[in-house]
Design a protein around this motif. Structure first.
Motif, PDB file in Angstrom:
ATOM      1  N   LYS A 109       0.815  -1.222   0.000  1.00 59.62           N
ATOM      2  CA  LYS A 109       0.000   0.000   0.000  1.00 59.62           C
ATOM      3  C   LYS A 109       0.850   1.274   0.000  1.00 59.62           C
ATOM      4  O   LYS A 109       0.316   2.376   0.068  1.00 59.62           O
ATOM      5  N   TRP A 110       2.164   1.113  -0.037  1.00 58.54           N
ATOM      6  CA  TRP A 110       3.051   2.262  -0.151  1.00 58.54           C
ATOM      7  C   TRP A 110       3.313   2.546  -1.627  1.00 58.54           C
ATOM      8  O   TRP A 110       3.147   1.686  -2.482  1.00 58.54           O
ATOM      9  N   THR A 111       3.781   3.757  -1.920  1.00 58.98           N
ATOM     10  CA  THR A 111       4.093   4.143  -3.288  1.00 58.98           C
ATOM     11  C   THR A 111       5.607   4.212  -3.485  1.00 58.98           C
ATOM     12  O   THR A 111       6.256   5.108  -2.950  1.00 58.98           O
ATOM     13  N   PRO A 112       6.175   3.266  -4.239  1.00 62.56           N
ATOM     14  CA  PRO A 112       7.622   3.321  -4.488  1.00 62.56           C
ATOM     15  C   PRO A 112       7.987   4.592  -5.241  1.00 62.56           C
ATOM     16  O   PRO A 112       7.251   5.019  -6.132  1.00 62.56           O
ATOM     17  N   GLN A 116      13.901  -2.373  -3.199  1.00 62.20           N
ATOM     18  CA  GLN A 116      13.175  -1.104  -3.132  1.00 62.20           C
ATOM     19  C   GLN A 116      13.134  -0.606  -1.691  1.00 62.20           C
ATOM     20  O   GLN A 116      12.688  -1.318  -0.797  1.00 62.20           O
ATOM     21  N   GLN A 117      13.633   0.608  -1.468  1.00 60.52           N
ATOM     22  CA  GLN A 117      13.667   1.160  -0.110  1.00 60.52           C
ATOM     23  C   GLN A 117      13.157   2.590  -0.025  1.00 60.52           C
ATOM     24  O   GLN A 117      13.017   3.124   1.071  1.00 60.52           O
ATOM     25  N   GLU A 118      12.871   3.213  -1.176  1.00 56.88           N
ATOM     26  CA  GLU A 118      12.419   4.599  -1.180  1.00 56.88           C
ATOM     27  C   GLU A 118      10.915   4.639  -1.451  1.00 56.88           C
ATOM     28  O   GLU A 118      10.461   4.135  -2.478  1.00 56.88           O
ATOM     29  N   TYR A 119      10.150   5.261  -0.541  1.00 57.90           N
ATOM     30  CA  TYR A 119       8.695   5.251  -0.669  1.00 57.90           C
ATOM     31  C   TYR A 119       8.071   6.595  -0.314  1.00 57.90           C
ATOM     32  O   TYR A 119       8.642   7.384   0.441  1.00 57.90           O
ATOM     33  N   PHE A 120       6.878   6.794  -0.830  1.00 62.09           N
ATOM     34  CA  PHE A 120       5.963   7.793  -0.309  1.00 62.09           C
ATOM     35  C   PHE A 120       4.934   7.063   0.548  1.00 62.09           C
ATOM     36  O   PHE A 120       4.373   6.045   0.121  1.00 62.09           O
ATOM     37  N   VAL A 121       4.676   7.591   1.723  1.00 61.52           N
ATOM     38  CA  VAL A 121       3.659   7.046   2.628  1.00 61.52           C
ATOM     39  C   VAL A 121       2.636   8.157   2.878  1.00 61.52           C
ATOM     40  O   VAL A 121       3.010   9.255   3.289  1.00 61.52           O
TER      41      VAL A 121
END
Length: 310
Positions: A163-166, A228-233
């Motif tokens: 449910k996070w946005t990469p 993948q470690q960078e996200y928008f929450v």
């Protein structure tokens, strides 16, 4: 001629992605965010309770100050990059000021202990994350302890990650300097509304990834991208809260936030770099005046306790 440490300079320069998707967001959502942040993490509470009576404890990135004053036998001071959160702390009578985690305004050896709870994952380069750790060590006395917690890649509830946005390739320009993360999803992102639970501030429905005007499908397929470690929450700020915060109108006008009429909320996106196993400890490599006392995984967070040795 005095040489300039370019790595140090770059770590002190705040990347635009942090200004837009960390600093601006927390200022806009501060009262609502604060209303959801009151429970104390048992491991943090245990650490604070274990410190000797009379200890001076620094909370770097104190948020709404929920840990300030936790141990009534100790003295607490706090700082945070968000003036809005610091105002909440001041209104509660805490000793706080606005400051950046990578450039703490305290003299060397100032405190007996320091904590950094859920802060480093908002820093967007390896250099800045390491500098923040160095600062925490610098400001405590020899023998002083430092507790750091960060969100983990290895989430106990794997459904949350879907449910996070990469972060996509177009955000590469937001990072500056050596140690910048490498974008791993070669596409631009069209952000749709993502609901959240009060406890985690995460959650959601499908978010679509678009490339050259074509919908590639639900991000659940994209989120299997290795490393993948960078996200928008997302954070949903209810309309009645957004009206109180004048920042929301500007954020909507400039595209830094979107409206979700179904949920009656302004949706902000917060930047996160989630940590893999061993990554937090690896940032301490080369820091010669500290040693790892303990490290552990707790409620989808990686945690480490350091002791200043000299």
């Amino acid at each position: 001629m005095k040489q300039i440490n370019t790595e140090s300079v770059s770590s002190l320069s705040t990347p635009e992605i942090e200004k837009k998707f960390v600093h601006h967001v927390y200022d806009a959502i501060a009262p609502h965010f604060s209303s959801t942040r009151f429970a104390k993490w048992p491991k943090v509470a245990s650490f604070l309770s274990s410190l000797p009576s009379g200890s001076l404890i620094l909370d770097a990135g104190c948020g709404n100050g929920k840990y300030l004053g936790f141990n009534q036998n100790c003295f607490f001071i706090g700082c945070d990059i968000s003036p809005s959160l610091i105002k909440i702390c001041l209104d509660r009578g805490h000793e706080v000021l606005v400051a950046d985690a990578v450039n703490l305004p305290y003299r060397t050896g100032f405190g007996d202990a320091a904590i950094s709870i859920a802060v480093l994952h908002h820093l967007s380069t390896e250099n800045r994350r390491r500098k923040a750790i160095e600062e925490l060590i610098r400001v405590v006395k020899k023998g002083g302890l430092v507790l750091i917690t960060v969100w983990a890649v290895e989430q106990e509830d794997t459904n949350l990650v879907t449910k996070w946005t990469p972060l996509a390739e177009k955000y590469v320009e937001e990072w500056q300097g050596p140690g910048s993360p490498r974008a791993r999803v070669p596409s631009s992102v069209s952000l749709e509304s993502i609901p959240e639970s009060e406890e985690s501030s995460l959650g959601g429905e499908g978010v679509k990834v678009c490339k050259e005007g074509k919908v590639l499908g639900d991000l659940k397929e994209e989120k299997n991208v290795k490393n993948q470690q960078e996200y928008f929450v997302p954070w949903h700020l209810p309309y009645h809260r957004a009206e109180i915060s004048g920042a929301s109108a500007h954020a909507l006008a400039t595209g830094l936030a979107t409206k979700d009429d179904i949920k009656g909320a302004v949706v902000y996106n917060r930047y996160y770099h989630v940590f893999s196993e061993g990554e937090l400890e690896s940032l301490t490599n080369g820091i010669t005046n500290a040693r790892v006392v303990d490290q552990f995984f707790d409620k989808s967070n990686w945690c480490i306790i350091l002791e200043k040795t000299s």
